[in-house]
Scaffold this motif. Structure first.
Motif, PDB file in Angstrom:
ATOM      1  N   LYS A 108       0.592  -1.072   0.075  1.00  0.00           N
ATOM      2  CA  LYS A 108      -0.084   0.217  -0.185  1.00  0.00           C
ATOM      3  C   LYS A 108       1.390   0.905  -0.033  1.00  0.00           C
ATOM      4  CE  LYS A 108      -3.889  -2.396   2.798  1.00  0.00           C
ATOM      5  NZ  LYS A 108      -3.364  -3.364   2.645  1.00  0.00           N
ATOM      6  N   VAL A 109       1.700   1.092  -0.759  1.00  0.00           N
ATOM      7  CA  VAL A 109       2.692   2.086  -1.038  1.00  0.00           C
ATOM      8  C   VAL A 109       2.130   3.635  -1.717  1.00  0.00           C
ATOM      9  CG1 VAL A 109       4.787   3.401  -1.711  1.00  0.00           C
ATOM     10  CG2 VAL A 109       4.394   1.415  -0.854  1.00  0.00           C
ATOM     11  N   LYS A 110       2.275   4.553  -1.071  1.00  0.00           N
ATOM     12  CA  LYS A 110       0.933   5.709  -2.553  1.00  0.00           C
ATOM     13  C   LYS A 110       1.463   7.091  -1.909  1.00  0.00           C
ATOM     14  CE  LYS A 110      -2.876   3.423  -1.433  1.00  0.00           C
ATOM     15  NZ  LYS A 110      -3.192   2.943  -2.331  1.00  0.00           N
ATOM     16  N   SER A 111       3.271   6.527  -1.422  1.00  0.00           N
ATOM     17  CA  SER A 111       3.918   8.208  -1.608  1.00  0.00           C
ATOM     18  C   SER A 111       5.076   8.119  -1.073  1.00  0.00           C
ATOM     19  CB  SER A 111       3.536   9.149  -1.145  1.00  0.00           C
ATOM     20  OG  SER A 111       3.379   9.625   0.581  1.00  0.00           O
ATOM     21  N   ILE A 112       6.744   8.532  -1.942  1.00  0.00           N
ATOM     22  CA  ILE A 112       7.820   8.775  -1.050  1.00  0.00           C
ATOM     23  C   ILE A 112       8.392   9.337  -0.215  1.00  0.00           C
ATOM     24  CG2 ILE A 112       8.274   6.441  -2.609  1.00  0.00           C
ATOM     25  CD1 ILE A 112       9.540   8.375  -4.516  1.00  0.00           C
ATOM     26  N   PRO A 113       9.345   9.023   0.413  1.00  0.00           N
ATOM     27  CA  PRO A 113       9.601   7.658   1.063  1.00  0.00           C
ATOM     28  C   PRO A 113       8.713   6.921   1.811  1.00  0.00           C
ATOM     29  CG  PRO A 113      11.056   9.326   1.982  1.00  0.00           C
ATOM     30  CD  PRO A 113      10.214   9.579   1.359  1.00  0.00           C
ATOM     31  N   THR A 114       8.987   5.281   1.243  1.00  0.00           N
ATOM     32  CA  THR A 114       8.263   4.817   2.349  1.00  0.00           C
ATOM     33  C   THR A 114       9.326   3.734   3.466  1.00  0.00           C
ATOM     34  OG1 THR A 114       5.736   5.249   1.362  1.00  0.00           O
ATOM     35  CG2 THR A 114       6.186   3.191   2.235  1.00  0.00           C
ATOM     36  N   LEU A 115       9.237   3.150   4.244  1.00  0.00           N
ATOM     37  CA  LEU A 115       9.567   2.730   4.444  1.00  0.00           C
ATOM     38  C   LEU A 115       8.548   1.627   5.264  1.00  0.00           C
ATOM     39  CD1 LEU A 115      12.243   0.789   5.937  1.00  0.00           C
ATOM     40  CD2 LEU A 115      12.797   2.860   7.561  1.00  0.00           C
ATOM     41  N   VAL A 116       9.174  -0.174   4.905  1.00  0.00           N
ATOM     42  CA  VAL A 116       7.799  -0.869   5.322  1.00  0.00           C
ATOM     43  C   VAL A 116       8.504  -1.933   6.046  1.00  0.00           C
ATOM     44  CG1 VAL A 116       6.331  -3.155   5.003  1.00  0.00           C
ATOM     45  CG2 VAL A 116       6.365  -0.874   3.804  1.00  0.00           C
ATOM     46  N   LEU A 117       8.707  -2.635   7.061  1.00  0.00           N
ATOM     47  CA  LEU A 117       9.558  -3.494   7.761  1.00  0.00           C
ATOM     48  C   LEU A 117       8.473  -4.677   8.052  1.00  0.00           C
ATOM     49  CD1 LEU A 117      10.565  -1.057  11.180  1.00  0.00           C
ATOM     50  CD2 LEU A 117      12.134  -1.370   9.113  1.00  0.00           C
ATOM     51  N   LEU A 118       9.426  -5.582   7.987  1.00  0.00           N
ATOM     52  CA  LEU A 118       8.843  -7.052   7.856  1.00  0.00           C
ATOM     53  C   LEU A 118      10.338  -8.008   8.829  1.00  0.00           C
ATOM     54  CD1 LEU A 118       8.904  -7.891   3.939  1.00  0.00           C
ATOM     55  CD2 LEU A 118       6.908  -6.846   5.730  1.00  0.00           C
ATOM     56  N   ASP A 119       8.769  -8.933   9.632  1.00  0.00           N
ATOM     57  CA  ASP A 119       9.838 -10.030  10.254  1.00  0.00           C
ATOM     58  C   ASP A 119      10.579 -10.760   9.677  1.00  0.00           C
ATOM     59  OD1 ASP A 119       7.899 -11.375   9.719  1.00  0.00           O
ATOM     60  OD2 ASP A 119       6.772 -11.666  11.699  1.00  0.00           O
ATOM     61  N   GLU A 120      11.634 -11.572   9.933  1.00  0.00           N
ATOM     62  CA  GLU A 120      12.631 -13.039   9.390  1.00  0.00           C
ATOM     63  C   GLU A 120      11.561 -13.850   8.882  1.00  0.00           C
ATOM     64  OE1 GLU A 120      13.333 -14.542  12.701  1.00  0.00           O
ATOM     65  OE2 GLU A 120      12.442 -14.818  14.000  1.00  0.00           O
ATOM     66  N   ILE A 121       9.945 -14.220   8.989  1.00  0.00           N
ATOM     67  CA  ILE A 121       9.367 -14.674   8.103  1.00  0.00           C
ATOM     68  C   ILE A 121       8.580 -14.009   6.813  1.00  0.00           C
ATOM     69  CG2 ILE A 121       9.570 -16.727   9.328  1.00  0.00           C
ATOM     70  CD1 ILE A 121       6.789 -15.984  10.617  1.00  0.00           C
ATOM     71  N   GLY A 122       8.924 -12.980   6.638  1.00  0.00           N
ATOM     72  CA  GLY A 122       8.430 -11.118   5.718  1.00  0.00           C
ATOM     73  C   GLY A 122       6.852 -11.537   6.140  1.00  0.00           C
ATOM     74  N   ASN A 123       6.402 -11.363   7.480  1.00  0.00           N
ATOM     75  CA  ASN A 123       5.790 -10.558   8.263  1.00  0.00           C
ATOM     76  C   ASN A 123       5.642  -9.025   7.891  1.00  0.00           C
ATOM     77  OD1 ASN A 123       3.561 -12.575   7.748  1.00  0.00           O
ATOM     78  ND2 ASN A 123       4.396 -13.416   9.821  1.00  0.00           N
ATOM     79  N   VAL A 124       3.853  -8.784   8.352  1.00  0.00           N
ATOM     80  CA  VAL A 124       5.111  -7.109   8.574  1.00  0.00           C
ATOM     81  C   VAL A 124       4.330  -6.656   9.915  1.00  0.00           C
ATOM     82  CG1 VAL A 124       3.480  -4.401   7.733  1.00  0.00           C
ATOM     83  CG2 VAL A 124       3.528  -6.646   6.453  1.00  0.00           C
TER      84      VAL A 124
END
Length: 358
Positions: A276-292
């Protein structure tokens, strides 16, 4: 000569007297004058002898003077000869010295030329060695590339492969103006990472250029924490308009990146829609199995620059990650993903069947 004049005067006096006196006395006076005249003969002889001796002496003196002059001229001539010889010897010595100096100069020039030739040879040898070294490096790199091409890539599976693909890139600065890009297998380079960030940004974006240095500092700080060293990784999803801009902007980062053709292609679009990236800059953090963990890392970092609450998990996710190990969570996630895929397929088939029945 004075005595002769005196005798002549006496004789003249006697003759004068003879005319005035008596004959007997005159005879006596004549006898006396004759005796006086005869007595002057030895004197004249002596005078002549003296004159002759004087002439001899003069001649002897003249002869001696000639001898002296001759000897002197001989000495002068010998001196001149010696001086001439000395000048000739000096000229010969000077010529020899000049020849020696010329020989030394020529020898010096020859030595300089030899040294220059040696330096040129050394420089040529060094250049040849450098060229050989560069050729060896090029050959090694070519051989490594050929080996990598000849060796099939390992089979990779997992949530990160689904998200990012099989290859990620890193950048190494060779010097101030040159950099080298390296390729890494996704699962290998992300092994052991507890938090993985997706950074959406571009070089033409002003807020991105302002936020990137702050993110670099935060990245270094989190990876230097005691007990959690190198557990944080970021993957850059480029929004640059071309490959050159991608390369220039990548030099300001210390983390990984999607290949530019994928970031600016379908994979980059897929990731933008998924998170759900609507603008930049955007930083998404995931855990070790790819969950948000969070979609709002861009705003959380300025509020927690020290990273006290990093990675800002929700209480529920903290509880789940504490109670269930990674392998179990990964298995559950894959099972859920499988069920969802099947459900989508069933729903898709039913929708197509209903549309056909109509």
């Amino acid at each position: 000569f004075t005595s002769c004049n005196t005798i002549h005067s006496k004789i003249h006096l006697c003759l004068s007297t003879m005319t005035t006196t008596r004959p007997r006395k005159n005879l006596l006076l004549l006898s006396v004058a004759a005796l006086a005249l005869l007595s002057t003969t030895p004197l004249l002889t002596y005078a002549q002898d003296a004159a002759t001796a004087t002439a001899d002496i003069v001649e002897d003196d003249v002869t001696d003077l000639g001898d002296v002059i001759g000897d002197a001229m001989g000495d002068i001539t010998e001196g001149l000869d010696e001086e001439v010889v000395d000048l000739d010897d000096a000229a010969a010595s000077a010529s020899i010295e000049e020849s020696s100096e010329s020989g030394e100069a020529e020898a010096t020039v020859d030595d300089d030329a030899t040294a220059t030739a040696d330096e040129t040879t050394t420089t040529t040898a060094e250049s040849t060695a450098e060229a050989t070294t560069e050729e060896s490096k090029t050959d090694e790199q070519t051989q490594q590339a050929e080996e990598q091409e000849a060796t099939p890539p390992p089979a990779q599976t997992g949530p990160f492969i689904d998200l990012f693909g099989e290859v990620l890139l890193s950048l190494e600065m060779v010097d101030e103006t040159h950099a080298q890009v390296h390729q890494h297998y996704t699962n290998e380079v992300l092994s052991g990472k507890k938090v993985v960030g997706l950074y959406f940004s571009a070089d033409w974006c002003g807020p991105c250029r302002q936020f990137t240095p702050d993110l670099v500092n935060f990245y270094d700080k989190m990876n230097a924490r005691r007990g959690k060293k190198d557990e944080f990784e970021i993957i850059w999803v480029s929004r640059c308009r071309d490959v050159d801009s991608f390369g220039q902007y990548f030099t300001h980062m210390k983390w990984l990146a999607l290949p530019p053709q994928e970031a600016m292609g379908q994979r980059g679009q897929y990731l933008g829609e998924k998170f759900k990236v609507k603008s930049i800059p955007t930083l998404v953090l995931l855990d070790e199995i790819g969950n948000v963990i969070t979609l709002d890392g861009r705003n959380k970092i300025p509020m927690d620059k020290a990273g006290v609450g990093f990675p800002w998990r929700s209480p529920m996710s903290v509880l789940v990650s504490t109670l269930f190990p990674r392998s179990l969570r990964l298995l559950v996630k894959s099972q859920i993903a499988g069920v969802l895929e099947k459900a989508k397929a069933v729903l898709g088939g039913a929708a197509r069947g209903g549309a056909a029945a109509r």
